[in-house]
Design a protein around this motif. Structure first.
Motif, short mmCIF file in Angstrom:
data_model
loop_
_atom_site.label_atom_id
_atom_site.label_comp_id
_atom_site.label_asym_id
_atom_site.label_seq_id
_atom_site.Cartn_x
_atom_site.Cartn_y
_atom_site.Cartn_z
N CYS A 65 50.39 40.76 43.35
CA CYS A 65 49.39 39.71 43.08
C CYS A 65 50.06 38.48 42.46
O CYS A 65 49.71 37.34 42.80
N ALA A 66 51.01 38.71 41.58
CA ALA A 66 51.73 37.58 40.99
C ALA A 66 52.51 36.82 42.05
O ALA A 66 52.54 35.58 42.06
N THR A 72 50.94 30.63 46.90
CA THR A 72 49.76 30.04 47.54
C THR A 72 49.07 29.09 46.58
O THR A 72 49.31 29.10 45.37
N GLU A 73 48.16 28.29 47.15
CA GLU A 73 47.40 27.33 46.34
C GLU A 73 45.90 27.45 46.54
O GLU A 73 45.14 26.97 45.71
N LEU A 75 44.22 30.45 48.53
CA LEU A 75 43.71 31.80 48.79
C LEU A 75 43.13 32.44 47.54
O LEU A 75 43.72 32.37 46.46
N LEU A 76 41.98 33.13 47.69
CA LEU A 76 41.56 34.08 46.68
C LEU A 76 42.42 35.33 46.82
O LEU A 76 42.83 35.68 47.93
N LEU A 77 42.67 36.00 45.70
CA LEU A 77 43.57 37.14 45.72
C LEU A 77 43.15 38.14 44.65
O LEU A 77 42.40 37.82 43.73
N GLY A 78 43.63 39.37 44.81
CA GLY A 78 43.37 40.38 43.79
C GLY A 78 43.54 41.78 44.32
O GLY A 78 43.69 41.99 45.53
N PRO A 79 43.52 42.77 43.43
CA PRO A 79 43.58 44.16 43.83
C PRO A 79 42.24 44.60 44.39
O PRO A 79 41.19 44.25 43.86
N MET A 80 42.28 45.38 45.46
CA MET A 80 41.02 45.78 46.09
C MET A 80 41.20 47.23 46.61
O MET A 80 41.57 47.42 47.74
N VAL A 81 40.95 48.26 45.76
CA VAL A 81 40.41 48.10 44.42
C VAL A 81 41.24 48.95 43.45
O VAL A 81 41.92 49.87 43.86
N SER A 98 45.76 36.89 32.74
CA SER A 98 47.02 36.22 33.05
C SER A 98 47.11 35.84 34.52
O SER A 98 47.58 34.76 34.88
N LEU A 99 46.65 36.73 35.41
CA LEU A 99 46.66 36.42 36.83
C LEU A 99 45.65 35.32 37.17
O LEU A 99 45.89 34.51 38.07
N ALA A 100 44.54 35.28 36.45
CA ALA A 100 43.58 34.19 36.66
C ALA A 100 44.20 32.85 36.28
O ALA A 100 44.02 31.84 36.98
N VAL A 101 44.95 32.83 35.18
CA VAL A 101 45.63 31.60 34.77
C VAL A 101 46.73 31.24 35.76
O VAL A 101 46.85 30.09 36.21
N LEU A 102 47.55 32.23 36.13
CA LEU A 102 48.66 32.00 37.05
C LEU A 102 48.19 31.46 38.39
O LEU A 102 48.84 30.59 38.99
#
Length: 274
Positions: A65-66, A72-73, A75-81, A98-102
């Protein structure tokens, strides 16, 4: 269409297992950059510790995810799930923030009960009973969302404790809950959050049933209804049935990097037209 979601435009994303030929955060980051250029809207990653004998190599979802966030600039991203029952909510809250900030606010936290069919819980001494994990998930969600609010948290529960905790920064972190089609407990749980990733839904018409059930729980405006399809499935019949996200599944088995790159490079429009 029956249901409470009527999106103007259904967004398209990739649902990627970071296994075997994709078990390298650098490769995942490259694919995400390619996906953004090709017009995909989201890049979501499976979270597993092991996946049976047919999968040998697995990458850590948080590192991936990091990498996606840095490459990217848009894309939405994240663990699923992520199965919350095998995580400490306080550690997960720090990682999510932290990932939301990054990512500049592009991070989505996908959570669920998890499965123990390949020993992802029992093999490591984690809770194997799904009913117990459900109780841990509900309590963990309360702790997690309280910590992500940035407010002072006092919690002393059956599974988790937080005394005088106040976490900052506290960026917005949408939470999507996953559950199999027909299972009402995950749907009820999801309706109290930001989205529902409905798994194993076979027919586009079934989304009307999901939407009607969700409407009875009055989710907040902007609630997301998410489905995933195999690459060979035509997404067109799903796009006007109430799903706000239709994901294309990449994995889990026999992943050929060249073929994965072709799917990503072709973009979402190609799969609609094919």
């Amino acid at each position: 269409m029956v249901g409470m979601i009527s999106p103007m435009t259904t967004r398209r994303g990739l649902f990627v297992a970071p296994f075997d030929s994709l078990a390298d955060p650098r490769v995942v980051g490259d694919l995400a950059a390619t996906a953004e250029a090709a017009g995909w809207d989201g890049f979501f990653l499976w979270d597993h510790l092991q996946y049976g004998e047919r999968v040998t190599d697995i990458a850590d979802v948080w590192t991936c995810c990091a990498a996606v966030a840095m490459r990217t600039e848009r894309l939405l991203l994240g663990p699923m799930v992520t199965p919350l029952a095998r995580r400490r909510p306080q550690v997960l809250a720090r990682q999510a923030a932290s990932l939301a900030v990054l990512s500049g606010g592009r991070f989505v936290l996908g959570l669920g009960l998890g499965d123990d069919w390949v020993g992802e819980f029992g093999a490591f001494g984690d809770e194997p009973d799904p009913r117990a994990r459900a109780r841990m998930l509900d309590e963990g969600l309360d702790v997690l969302t309280a910590l992500l609010s940035g407010e002072r948290v006092e919690h002393d529960g059956a599974h988790y404790t937080a005394h005088g905790a106040r976490f900052r920064p506290a960026p917005a972190v949408p939470i999507w809950l996953a559950g199999r089609f027909g299972n009402r407990a995950p749907l009820r749980r999801a309706a109290r959050r930001d989205g529902f990733f409905v798994i194993d839904v076979d027919r586009p018409d079934d989304l009307g049933v999901v939407g009607a059930d969700l409407a009875g729980h009055r989710p907040a405006p902007g609630f997301e209804l998410v489905v995933d399809l195999r690459p060979e499935q035509d997404p067109a019949p799903w796009l006007d049935r109430g799903a706000s996200w239709v994901l294309t599944r990449i994995g889990p088995y026999d992943l050929d990097l060249a073929e994965v790159r072709r799917i990503v490079e072709d973009g979402p429009a190609a799969s609609v037209l094919s």
